[in-house]
Write a protein that holds these residues in place. Structure first.
Motif: not given
Length: 467
Positions: A159-188
């Protein structure tokens, strides 16, 4: 509501203390209550003054002597974020991203995730910040596209971060989405991972987050993370203590198990020691350490947490003013004294009582008192014969709710008892003073002030959580 029993247990202990001066055990043959009219009137007066003071508190969070404490909100989606943004908060301390996807069978695209996250970030784009937690899927929060099926012990499984051990792309895609949202909104935007157990895990996660230009942190939910907090802070920018899971794993007690409610209490001495260790590591590293579990929503415990060195408290929007107003009445010296008293206590009840004594002794201008002043001498105690008491909770204006072993709920308001329809097995009282119960048939009832209202759906258990 979440199926967490911590807040209702805290109120239960408080009610038992008020009803019995700490001398009568929870299971009693006779229910002993005050029936003094002057005492009741005094309680109502204090309650009204406290409510008025809470309503007038507008932040920002700080102790009475000006030590800043970030008061943050827990949110689940864009709607809850917009509501929380109207409260006197400094931002979001816990954005539970997995709650956006509980009903999704397929993983949303990066673009769709970015749009969902952007709704939350946009609500706090006015110089405030948002702490985003990556997927905490698994155990009691199953997400179809992420959670592993068929685990024998999911709370201690993948559970949690451990999901990325067997499926690292799942976390990569989520981090990409979070970064995109941060860039679009300008929110810290800060990003933290749940269920981190080792420094190596924290290091790898921090590298992934930093590469996207965001602040990286980890949640302290596993005791190993607390014990190694000083080393975690060498690689991450902040820590956030999830007291719900930290308590569960420290005490080896499922927080969903009603029979173990006495163990899943954030006031447990071992839990407080781990929080203090983590907070001290933050002070030495000069980095923020927050609390985002239900402990942050307890105004009494919040003062002790700040005294330990906690720099931010994240909670449901309804708890913001009670916590902020309480902190504003005590100086940092009193908070530190409260922390020492809590850490020296032998059990949760003793810790609460010790902190209460410290804070009640504090006399400052414009004090918002959470407990009533000394009562007038009461009239003789009145005993009410009845079955053994199984649980006790206190509601608004000192109304006492008692769950008896025969399954009936007794509501004492100073004049009469009320009884819930059917047999009840659990009781909780929300911040608005409304009682909620689940009966043996799974039906949910809510007290509306005069009658019990049957609510939609059925449940096995009930509790009032941090949100």
């Amino acid at each position: 509501m979440e199926a967490q029993a911590g807040n209702s247990r805290s109120r239960s202990a408080s009610a038992a203390r008020r009803a019995s001066s700490g001398d009568i055990p929870a299971r009693i043959k006779h229910l002993i209550l005050f029936s003094d009219a002057a005492d009741a009137e005094e309680r109502v007066r204090v309650d009204r003054e406290t409510r008025a003071a809470l309503a007038s508190w507008t932040g920002p969070g700080s102790t009475a002597d000006g030590t800043p404490v970030k008061i943050l909100a827990n949110v689940a989606d864009g709607d809850s974020a917009r509501l929380a943004a109207d409260a006197p908060v400094d931002g979001v301390g816990l954005f539970r991203t997995e709650l956006c996807f509980l009903n999704r069978k397929e993983e949303p695209s990066v673009e769709e995730q970015a749009e969902i996250y952007g709704q939350v970030l946009a609500a706090f784009g006015d110089s405030r910040y948002v702490v985003v937690r990556t997927l905490d899927a698994g155990s009691d929060k199953p997400v179809a596209f992420a959670t592993l099926q068929g685990e024998e012990n999911p709370a201690l499984g993948v559970r949690g971060l451990r999901l990325s051990f067997g499926n690292p792309a799942l976390l990569d895609r989520q981090l990409d989405a979070i970064a995109a949202a941060a860039n679009q909104t300008g929110t810290e935007t800060w990003v933290m991972a749940p269920m981190v157990a080792t420094v190596a895990e924290a290091t790898q996660f921090a590298e992934q987050v930093h590469s996207r230009g965001l602040k990286a942190g980890v949640m302290v939910e596993v005791p190993s993370a607390a014990l190694l907090a000083h080393r975690m802070l060498e690689v991450v920018d902040f820590l956030s203590i999830g007291t719900n899971d930290l308590t569960q794993y420290t005490m080896a007690a499922d927080r969903m198990a009603a029979d173990l409610a006495h163990l899943t209490d954030p006031w447990q001495p071992a839990v407080l020691q781990l929080i203090a260790i983590t907070a001290e590591a933050g002070k030495r590293a000069g980095k923020p350490v927050g609390v985002c579990g239900e402990a942050a929503a307890d105004p009494l415990l919040a003062c002790a947490l700040v005294g330990m060195g906690i720099t931010s408290l994240s909670m449901a929007a309804a708890a913001v003013r009670p916590v902020g107003a309480r902190l504003a009445t005590v100086g940092m010296d009193a908070c530190e004294e409260a922390a020492e008293a809590a850490l020296a206590a032998s059990d949760p009840m003793a810790a609460r009582a010790a902190v209460l004594r410290v804070l009640d002794a504090v006399q400052e201008d414009d004090v918002v008192r959470r407990t009533p002043p000394p009562r007038p001498t009461p009239s003789p105690w009145t005993a009410f014969a009845g079955p053994h008491a199984k649980d006790v909770a206190v509601g608004a204006n000192g109304v006492l709710w008692i769950l008896a072993t025969d399954g009936n709920i007794y509501r004492w308001d100073g004049t009469q008892f009320q009884q819930v329809p059917g047999g009840a097995k659990r009781i909780a009282v929300d911040p608005n003073g409304r009682a909620w119960v689940v009966n043996d048939g799974g039906e949910i009832y809510r007290w509306d002030g005069s009658t019990w209202q049957l609510m939609p759906g059925r449940a096995l258990d009930i509790g009032i959580g941090a949100n």
